[in-house]
Design a protein around this motif. Structure first.
Motif, short mmCIF file in Angstrom:
data_model
loop_
_atom_site.label_atom_id
_atom_site.label_comp_id
_atom_site.label_asym_id
_atom_site.label_seq_id
_atom_site.Cartn_x
_atom_site.Cartn_y
_atom_site.Cartn_z
N LEU A 132 0.81 -1.22 0.00
CA LEU A 132 0.00 0.00 0.00
C LEU A 132 0.84 1.26 0.00
O LEU A 132 0.55 2.22 -0.73
CB LEU A 132 -0.95 0.00 1.20
CG LEU A 132 -2.15 -0.93 1.09
CD1 LEU A 132 -2.98 -0.89 2.36
CD2 LEU A 132 -3.01 -0.57 -0.11
N LEU A 133 1.89 1.29 0.82
CA LEU A 133 2.74 2.49 0.85
C LEU A 133 3.40 2.72 -0.50
O LEU A 133 3.53 3.85 -0.95
CB LEU A 133 3.79 2.37 1.95
CG LEU A 133 3.27 2.50 3.39
CD1 LEU A 133 4.40 2.32 4.39
CD2 LEU A 133 2.61 3.86 3.59
N GLN A 134 3.79 1.63 -1.13
CA GLN A 134 4.39 1.73 -2.46
C GLN A 134 3.38 2.28 -3.46
O GLN A 134 3.69 3.14 -4.28
CB GLN A 134 4.88 0.35 -2.89
CG GLN A 134 5.79 0.35 -4.10
CD GLN A 134 6.33 -1.05 -4.33
OE1 GLN A 134 5.58 -1.96 -4.66
NE2 GLN A 134 7.63 -1.21 -4.17
N ARG A 135 2.15 1.80 -3.39
CA ARG A 135 1.10 2.29 -4.29
C ARG A 135 0.84 3.78 -4.08
O ARG A 135 0.37 4.47 -4.98
CB ARG A 135 -0.20 1.51 -4.06
CG ARG A 135 -0.14 0.04 -4.42
CD ARG A 135 -1.43 -0.64 -3.99
NE ARG A 135 -1.34 -2.09 -3.99
CZ ARG A 135 -1.83 -2.88 -4.94
NH1 ARG A 135 -2.44 -2.36 -5.98
NH2 ARG A 135 -1.72 -4.18 -4.85
N LEU A 136 1.13 4.25 -2.86
CA LEU A 136 0.89 5.66 -2.55
C LEU A 136 2.14 6.52 -2.74
O LEU A 136 2.14 7.70 -2.40
CB LEU A 136 0.40 5.79 -1.11
CG LEU A 136 -0.99 5.18 -0.86
CD1 LEU A 136 -1.30 5.15 0.62
CD2 LEU A 136 -2.06 5.99 -1.60
N GLY A 137 3.20 5.95 -3.28
CA GLY A 137 4.36 6.75 -3.65
C GLY A 137 5.55 6.63 -2.74
O GLY A 137 6.50 7.43 -2.84
N PHE A 138 5.57 5.63 -1.85
CA PHE A 138 6.69 5.45 -0.94
C PHE A 138 7.36 4.11 -1.22
O PHE A 138 6.72 3.16 -1.63
CB PHE A 138 6.22 5.50 0.52
CG PHE A 138 5.54 6.80 0.86
CD1 PHE A 138 6.28 7.91 1.21
CD2 PHE A 138 4.16 6.90 0.79
CE1 PHE A 138 5.66 9.11 1.51
CE2 PHE A 138 3.53 8.09 1.10
CZ PHE A 138 4.28 9.21 1.46
N GLY A 139 8.67 4.04 -0.98
CA GLY A 139 9.39 2.80 -1.24
C GLY A 139 9.50 2.47 -2.71
O GLY A 139 9.49 1.31 -3.11
N ILE A 140 9.61 3.52 -3.54
CA ILE A 140 9.75 3.31 -4.99
C ILE A 140 11.12 2.70 -5.27
O ILE A 140 12.13 3.12 -4.67
CB ILE A 140 9.61 4.66 -5.73
CG1 ILE A 140 8.27 5.31 -5.39
CG2 ILE A 140 9.75 4.46 -7.24
CD1 ILE A 140 8.16 6.74 -5.87
#
Length: 398
Positions: free
Chosen positions: A30-38
Motif C-alpha cells: 500500500l505504501l508503495q502504491r501511494l508513492g513510498f518505497g519506490i
C-alpha cells in the motif's frame, strides 16, 4: 504525508475494505502504491506493466528479448494483482525490481516518474491510467502498448467519450495490437494511424517450461484449471464416479480453502499439492505456478472461466504448450481468438457443461482421436510464433 493518508482513507481504503471482506482479496504494497518505497535504479529504466498473471505470462518472451538487446538497462516490472506479482517474481525473475502500480493520483504518479525517469514504459495488453500516462508523456518517456487488445464493450464505451479516449491514447507513441479486430476498435480512437501496428499476440510466443521429475498419480489424469466460483462444483458433479484422477487448480489463491471445503462437503477424497497423499481422487493445487507440470502430466485439460458467463475464458493455448488437448466451455468472449484457433486446429473442443462427461469418456476411449488432438496442439503452438520479433521491430525502430 497527512494529505496522502487522508486521501487513502477517503478514496482507496473503502475499495480495499470491500475487496477484503466481500471478495477475499488482499492488497499488499500500500505504501508503495501511494508513492513510498519506490525502487531505486542506477541505470536507464525500462518499465513493463502487466496487470495480472495472464499479462505477466504474455510479457515473458518480449522481456527476455529486450534484456538481451538492452543489457545495460534497469528492468522494472509492475503488476496490479498480488497473483500477478507472484508470477512476475517467478517467471521474470531476471528483472531488477518488482513493484505494484501506483494509485493514479497526480502527485503519486509524478513522484514515481520523477524518481524513476523511465526511458521506456511498456504496457502489456491493457490497463490505461490517464494521470500515469500523462506524467510519463510530460517526462519524455517513450510509451508503448504491446499485445494490445480491446473488448467490444470497452470500444463502445470509449466511443461514447471519444474526446477523452483520443486524449488518453495520444499519450502512446506506438500501439502494437493482437489482430485486425482489435486494430479496428482502436482506429477511431487514435488520431495518428501511423501509431497503430499489427504485431500479433505475445502469448503465442510463450515457450514451455522444462518439467523436472514426474507426478506419481493414478491414470488417466485430467487437469481442471483456472476455475472460478461454482465451476468446481459443476465440473466435479459432471465427472463424479468416473475412472479418472482429477487435478483441480482454482484460478485465485484466496479460494483454495473454500474449494477444499467443497471437496470435503462432497466427501471426495482429496489431497493438497502442499501435502500430497495416496488413495485420493482429486489433487487440489493450493500453490501458484504449478500448472505447467499439471498439464505435462495430463491426458486432457478442462479450462475454467468459460462455464460462467462473466469471466470470458482464459488462455486455452497454455495446455497446448505441453501437447495436452483442451476442453473449454461456451463463454470464451475474452479469449475468442485463441478459442477459434484451438477449435479450427483440432487441438481443442468447445463443450457445454451438459456434454462434459460424454466428451471426456469419448476422448479417453478413442486413442486415435487423442493422438490427433495432441499432434494438433503441438502444431498449433508452432504455427503462431513471431509476435515478439514483430513487436521488437516496432519498439526499437526496425
Amino acid at each position: 504525508m497527512n494529505v496522502l493518508i487522508l486521501l487513502y482513507l477517503l478514496i482507496v481504503a473503502p475499495k480495499l475494505l470491500i475487496d477484503r471482506v466481500f471478495r477475499g482479496k488482499r492488497h499488499p504494497g500500500l505504501l508503495q502504491r501511494l508513492g513510498f518505497g519506490i525502487p531505486k535504479a542506477d541505470r536507464p529504466v525500462i518499465w513493463i506493466h502487466a496487470v495480472s498473471v495472464g499479462e505477466v505470462k504474455a510479457a515473458q518472451p518480449l522481456f527476455r528479448e529486450l534484456r538481451q538487446k538492452e543489457p545495460n538497462s534497469f528492468f522494472l516490472i509492475t503488476t496490479t494483482s498480488a497473483t500477478g506479482q507472484a508470477e512476475a517474481k517467478r517467471s521474470l525473475a531476471e528483472a531488477d525490481a518488482f513493484a505494484y502500480l501506483p494509485v493514479d493520483l497526480t502527485w503519486v504518479v509524478n513522484r514515481w516518474v520523477k524518481q524513476l525517469n523511465p526511458r521506456h514504459f511498456i504496457l502489456v495488453e491493457s490497463d490505461f491510467w490517464y494521470n500515469l500516462l500523462a506524467a510519463l508523456k510530460k517526462n519524455g518517456t517513450h510509451i508503448a502498448l504491446v499485445s494490445g487488445k480491446m473488448s467490444e464493450r470497452s470500444a463502445r464505451r470509449f466511443k461514447q467519450f471519444s474526446f477523452f479516449a483520443r486524449k488518453l491514447f495520444s499519450h502512446f507513441d506506438q500501439l502494437c495490437l493482437q489482430n485486425e479486430t482489435h486494430l479496428q476498435r482502436y482506429a477511431p480512437l487514435v488520431a495518428d494511424p501511423a501509431k497503430l501496428h499489427l504485431t500479433g499476440n505475445l502469448k503465442l510466443d510463450i515457450k514451455p517450461q522444462a518439467i523436472e521429475g514426474r507426478l506419481d498419480l493414478p491414470q488417466p489424469v485430467i487437469t481442471i484449471s483456472c476455475t472460478h466460483a461454482t465451476e468446481e462444483e459443476w465440473l466435479l458433479d459432471a465427472l463424479q464416479g468416473g475412472e479418472w484422477f482429477i487435478i483441480l487448480a482454482p484460478r485465485h489463491p484466496e479460494r483454495f480453502e473454500s474449494v477444499a471445503e467443497l471437496l470435503a462437503r462432497k466427501n471426495i477424497p482429496f489431497s493438497r499439492w502442499s501435502s500430497p497423499q495416496k488413495n485420493t481422487k482429486v489433487l487440489l493445487v493450493d500453490a501458484m505456478g504449478q500448472l505447467p507440470i499439471c498439464y505435462a502430466h495430463s491426458r486432457l485439460a478442462i479450462l475454467g472461466g468459460s462455464f460462467v458467463t462473466h469471466i470470458g475464458g482464459h488462455n486455452v493455448l497454455e495446455p497446448c504448450l505441453y501437447g495436452t488437448p483442451v476442453i473449454f466451455g461456451p463463454h470464451m468472449q475474452g479469449q475468442a481468438e485463441f478459442a477459434q484457433r484451438a477449435i479450427e486446429s483440432g487441438a481443442g473442443l468447445q463443450v457445454p457443461l451438459s456434454n462434459i462427461r460424454s466428451t471426456v469418456v469419448e476422448f479417453l476411449n478413442n486413442p486415435k482421436k487423442e493422438e490427433s488432438m495432441r499432434k494438433s496442439a503441438r502444431e498449433l503452438i508452432q504455427s503462431g510464433r513471431g509476435s515478439t520479433i514483430r513487436t521488437l521491430s516496432v519498439l526499437l525502430g526496425g
